[in-house]
Design an enzyme around this catalytic site. Structure first.
Site, PDB file in Angstrom:
ATOM      1  N   HIS A  45     -13.408   5.379   7.569  1.00 54.09           N
ATOM      2  CA  HIS A  45     -12.749   4.118   7.206  1.00 54.09           C
ATOM      3  C   HIS A  45     -13.189   3.680   5.810  1.00 54.09           C
ATOM      4  O   HIS A  45     -13.689   2.576   5.600  1.00 54.09           O
ATOM      5  CB  HIS A  45     -13.045   3.028   8.236  1.00 54.09           C
ATOM      6  CG  HIS A  45     -11.996   1.950   8.265  1.00 54.09           C
ATOM      7  ND1 HIS A  45     -11.652   1.263   9.406  1.00 54.09           N
ATOM      8  CD2 HIS A  45     -11.206   1.426   7.279  1.00 54.09           C
ATOM      9  CE1 HIS A  45     -10.710   0.375   9.136  1.00 54.09           C
ATOM     10  NE2 HIS A  45     -10.420   0.465   7.850  1.00 54.09           N
TER      11      HIS A  45
ATOM     12  N   ASP B 284      -8.553   8.552   8.069  1.00 59.91           N
ATOM     13  CA  ASP B 284      -9.560   7.606   7.593  1.00 59.91           C
ATOM     14  C   ASP B 284      -9.894   6.585   8.674  1.00 59.91           C
ATOM     15  O   ASP B 284     -10.889   5.874   8.559  1.00 59.91           O
ATOM     16  CB  ASP B 284      -9.065   6.874   6.342  1.00 59.91           C
ATOM     17  CG  ASP B 284     -10.128   5.977   5.738  1.00 59.91           C
ATOM     18  OD1 ASP B 284     -11.274   6.454   5.582  1.00 59.91           O
ATOM     19  OD2 ASP B 284      -9.842   4.799   5.447  1.00 59.91           O
TER      20      ASP B 284
ATOM     21  N   ILE C   8       0.842  -1.201   0.000  1.00 63.12           N
ATOM     22  CA  ILE C   8       0.000   0.000   0.000  1.00 63.12           C
ATOM     23  C   ILE C   8       0.876   1.249   0.000  1.00 63.12           C
ATOM     24  O   ILE C   8       0.606   2.211  -0.721  1.00 63.12           O
ATOM     25  CB  ILE C   8      -0.973  -0.018   1.184  1.00 63.12           C
ATOM     26  CG1 ILE C   8      -2.035  -1.100   0.970  1.00 63.12           C
ATOM     27  CG2 ILE C   8      -1.625   1.349   1.386  1.00 63.12           C
ATOM     28  CD1 ILE C   8      -2.999  -1.270   2.123  1.00 63.12           C
TER      29      ILE C   8
END
Length: 314
Positions: free
Chosen positions: A276, A252, A149
């Protein structure tokens, strides 16, 4: 192979599943689709409240593989103690990189360019012009947690003409784009960054990583972006920095999560909060299905599985 496979996606909608297993659809409902003791391959329901995904694990005495549809495995770890030795736990590497990286860029740009202020002004029918705002161009971005990521985030940062990206992971290594620094060097790197992105897994080593000392080392006016897990950041320490006006943040994930009504993070100055939303996008389902088809074909054919994070009892 006659063992059961539990899937949170209806199996008749997934093309390419291998023949042999008995496929059971279970997405966290109160009633199980079959006896958990017969399950050999368990795919954990995605984005369910805490505790639901691990509920059947104590009864899964024949399970051989537990597959998450998330990059993180912290929500499954409490149930691993119930499993027999030799169970492989696999994560969803390859499923969430694009969506999470997209949201990371959205949060950075929204925070730097003041998009929430514009939206609020639009609600009031007010033209909020005048003044200069920070650009992402020429900013130094520090990525803490340089896995797949983190690398996807850098891929999307490069076209924005950022200053050199600084990469940090658990241990040092070299990539095509440059060095990855170990966590031990983080204190010296933090003062250099205009934007600090947290993309690390939640482990005992990273819980509370962004504490008061960490935040104090960030330069005045820097932006903290958390797309990892809420407990990676010390909420109380972050609130103190936000309320002083020294730092800004885009989150987030939060601690606690979901963020309850009335929590001070909702109204802290200089903050953007998304619920999220990094993983659940239109990109999720096709990538998740490809992963499951690949993993289950490997499982049936007794080939090595991908993304094995740990094996119980090892």
């Amino acid at each position: 192979m006659t063992a059961d496979v539990w899937l949170p996606i209806p199996p008749d909608t997934i093309e390419g599943l291998p023949e042999g297993p008995a496929y059971r659809h279970w997405d966290g409902e109160e009633t199980y689709p079959a006896d958990p003791a017969d399950c050999a391959f368990y795919v954990v329901p995605y984005m369910k409240p805490s505790g639901i995904g691990v509920r059947p694990l104590p009864e899964m005495r024949s399970v051989q593989v537990v597959q998450t549809l998330s990059a993180g495995i912290d929500h499954v770890e409490p149930g691993l103690r119930h499993l027999p030795a030799g169970v492989r736990l696999c994560n969803a590497r390859g499923v969430h990189e694009a969506s999470t990286a997209e949201l990371t860029l959205a949060l950075i740009l929204a925070s730097l360019r003041g998009i929430p202020d514009f939206v609020r002004a639009q609600d009031r029918g007010e033209w909020l012009g005048g003044g200069f705002r920070p650009a992402l161009a020429d900013r130094t971005v520090l990525i803490v947690g340089y896995g797949s990521i983190g690398a996807a985030i850098e891929d999307r940062l490069v076209p924005f003409e950022v200053a050199p990206v600084v990469r940090v992971a658990r241990s040092a290594r070299t990539t095509e784009r440059g060095p990855v620094h170990p966590l031990t060097e983080l204190p010296a790197l933090l003062p250099r960054a205009d934007v600090v992105v947290l993309a690390t897994p939640l482990t005992e080593a990273t819980r509370g990583l962004a504490d008061a000392e960490f935040l104090a080392r960030m330069k005045d006016g820097a932006l903290l972006v958390n797309v990892a897990r809420g407990p990676v950041v010390d909420t109380k320490a972050l609130l103190a920095e936000l309320e002083s006006g020294r730092l800004t943040a885009a989150l987030d994930v939060t601690d606690p999560e979901p963020l309850p009504p009335g929590h001070p993070l909702w109204h802290a100055p200089g903050i953007v909060v998304s619920p999220h939303a990094g993983g659940p996008t239109s990109a999720f389902l096709p990538r998740a299905e490809r992963l499951l088809v690949d993993q289950l074909n490997r499982f049936v054919n007794r080939e090595p599985l991908r993304n094995v994070i740990l094996t119980t009892g090892a």
